[in-house]
Design a protein around this motif. Structure first.
Motif, short mmCIF file in Angstrom:
data_model
loop_
_atom_site.label_atom_id
_atom_site.label_comp_id
_atom_site.label_asym_id
_atom_site.label_seq_id
_atom_site.Cartn_x
_atom_site.Cartn_y
_atom_site.Cartn_z
N TRP A 16 0.81 -1.21 0.00
CA TRP A 16 0.00 0.00 0.00
C TRP A 16 0.85 1.27 0.00
CZ3 TRP A 16 -3.97 -1.44 4.45
CH2 TRP A 16 -4.69 -2.58 4.06
N ARG A 44 2.36 4.14 -1.35
CA ARG A 44 2.18 4.83 -2.63
C ARG A 44 3.48 5.41 -3.17
NH1 ARG A 44 -2.36 8.73 -1.76
NH2 ARG A 44 -2.61 8.28 0.45
N GLU A 47 5.36 2.58 -5.12
CA GLU A 47 4.68 2.01 -6.29
C GLU A 47 5.34 2.35 -7.63
OE1 GLU A 47 0.17 1.31 -6.59
OE2 GLU A 47 0.38 2.89 -5.09
N LYS A 85 -6.67 -11.23 0.26
CA LYS A 85 -6.78 -10.10 -0.66
C LYS A 85 -5.52 -9.86 -1.47
CE LYS A 85 -10.10 -7.59 2.24
NZ LYS A 85 -10.38 -6.31 2.94
N VAL A 135 -6.14 -8.70 -5.01
CA VAL A 135 -7.10 -7.62 -5.19
C VAL A 135 -6.35 -6.32 -5.46
CG1 VAL A 135 -8.94 -6.29 -4.08
CG2 VAL A 135 -8.76 -8.76 -3.67
N PRO A 136 -6.76 -5.53 -6.46
CA PRO A 136 -6.07 -4.26 -6.75
C PRO A 136 -6.04 -3.34 -5.54
CG PRO A 136 -7.57 -4.84 -8.53
CD PRO A 136 -7.85 -5.80 -7.42
N ILE A 137 -4.95 -2.59 -5.41
CA ILE A 137 -4.79 -1.65 -4.31
C ILE A 137 -5.68 -0.43 -4.55
CG2 ILE A 137 -3.12 -0.22 -3.05
CD1 ILE A 137 -0.96 -2.15 -4.21
N THR A 138 -6.28 0.08 -3.49
CA THR A 138 -7.16 1.23 -3.59
C THR A 138 -6.49 2.47 -2.97
OG1 THR A 138 -8.23 0.87 -1.45
CG2 THR A 138 -9.14 -0.31 -3.36
N ASP A 139 -7.00 3.65 -3.31
CA ASP A 139 -6.50 4.87 -2.71
C ASP A 139 -6.76 4.89 -1.21
OD1 ASP A 139 -5.39 5.96 -4.98
OD2 ASP A 139 -7.17 7.13 -5.51
N ALA A 140 -7.86 4.27 -0.81
CA ALA A 140 -8.17 4.21 0.62
C ALA A 140 -7.09 3.41 1.37
CB ALA A 140 -9.54 3.58 0.85
N GLU A 141 -6.60 2.34 0.75
CA GLU A 141 -5.55 1.55 1.38
C GLU A 141 -4.23 2.31 1.41
OE1 GLU A 141 -7.23 -2.93 0.27
OE2 GLU A 141 -6.04 -1.78 -1.19
N ARG A 142 -3.95 3.05 0.36
CA ARG A 142 -2.75 3.88 0.36
C ARG A 142 -2.81 4.91 1.49
NH1 ARG A 142 -4.24 3.46 -5.22
NH2 ARG A 142 -2.71 2.21 -6.40
#
Length: 252
Positions: free
Chosen positions: A131, A133, A136, A188, A191-198
């Motif tokens: 996560w 960012r 990445e 998970k 599962v693609p990483i989300t902005d919320a997880e970042r």
């Protein structure tokens, strides 16, 4: 582009560290008068071994955030300006990231299992370094930089990045020998990483995303790297780690 301000508080219940204020990846620091930021940033390691292990986990990650930004900028310049000095700078970035991995992961497996991992799981059952960012974009930037340089000119960078991968694997083998990360246990992993997880990753590690002036950023960066260096002087891991930090501080 304006970065949202979100002051994290979760980790303050465990560690006495100032919030690390950073722009979002790709957002430049705000110009400011030279030396405009004068407030002292005090960071010191606790003496209790378990408290120090938790402190190192957080402080080492703060160091990683700062090194990722330095490394990203160095690799990005290399894609446009293939140059031997920039190659050395980027290689130094990978070496410094290896130090941060070893420093943050220097606790015993027992402390990791009993203290650090439960803190992450309590914050989010699927908590993951994926996560991060700021990390990445680095693999793609590394590929582009190596392609721009050619294999011979990129050799110092390739060697440092491979050593960094080995350093990561060494920490993982020491702390999670069965390979079962929280993300894998959660089911998970694909599962693609989300902005919320970042944003959750930032929040856990006491990182606030906001516009930051160059002097403030430089002051905090120096405070973090110097605090790691001072802790390693008192509680050594490997002699070469302090040499790497010294070269990075001199380069910045």
């Amino acid at each position: 582009m304006s970065a949202p301000t979100c002051l994290p508080s979760w980790g303050h219940t465990w560690v006495d560290l100032p919030v690390l204020r950073l722009p979002l990846p790709g957002v430049e620091l705000i110009p400011c008068d030279n030396g405009c930021y004068q407030i002292p940033i005090d960071i010191s390691a606790p003496e209790d071994p378990v408290d120090r292990a938790v402190h190192r986990w957080f402080l080492g990650h703060h160091g990683a955030f700062l090194v990722w930004r330095f490394l990203g900028a160095s690799l990005d310049r290399l894609t446009r300006e293939p140059d031997s000095q920039l190659v050395r700078a980027a290689a130094l970035g990978y070496d410094a990231y290896s130090v941060m991995l070893a420093y943050s992961g220097s606790c015993s497996r027992e402390v990791y299992d009993d203290v650090i991992r439960p803190k992450m799981a309590a914050f989010d059952p699927a908590f993951s370094g994926r996560w991060a960012r700021d990390y990445e974009p680095l693999p793609a930037l590394l590929r582009r930089a190596r392609a721009a340089l050619g294999s011979a000119a990129a050799e110092p960078l390739s060697a440092a990045s491979k050593a960094n991968l080995l350093a990561h694997m060494e920490v993982m083998r020491a702390l999670v020998p069965d390979g079962q990360s929280l993300l894998r246990e959660s089911g998970k992993a694909r599962v693609p990483i989300t902005d919320a997880e970042r944003a959750r990753f930032d929040e856990f590690f006491l990182v606030s995303r906001e516009n930051v002036c160059a002097s403030r950023y430089a002051a905090h960066r120096t405070a973090v790297l110097s605090a790691v260096d001072q802790d390693l002087a008192k509680h050594p891991l490997r002699p070469e780690y302090r040499d790497t930090l010294g070269r990075l501080l001199t380069h910045l």
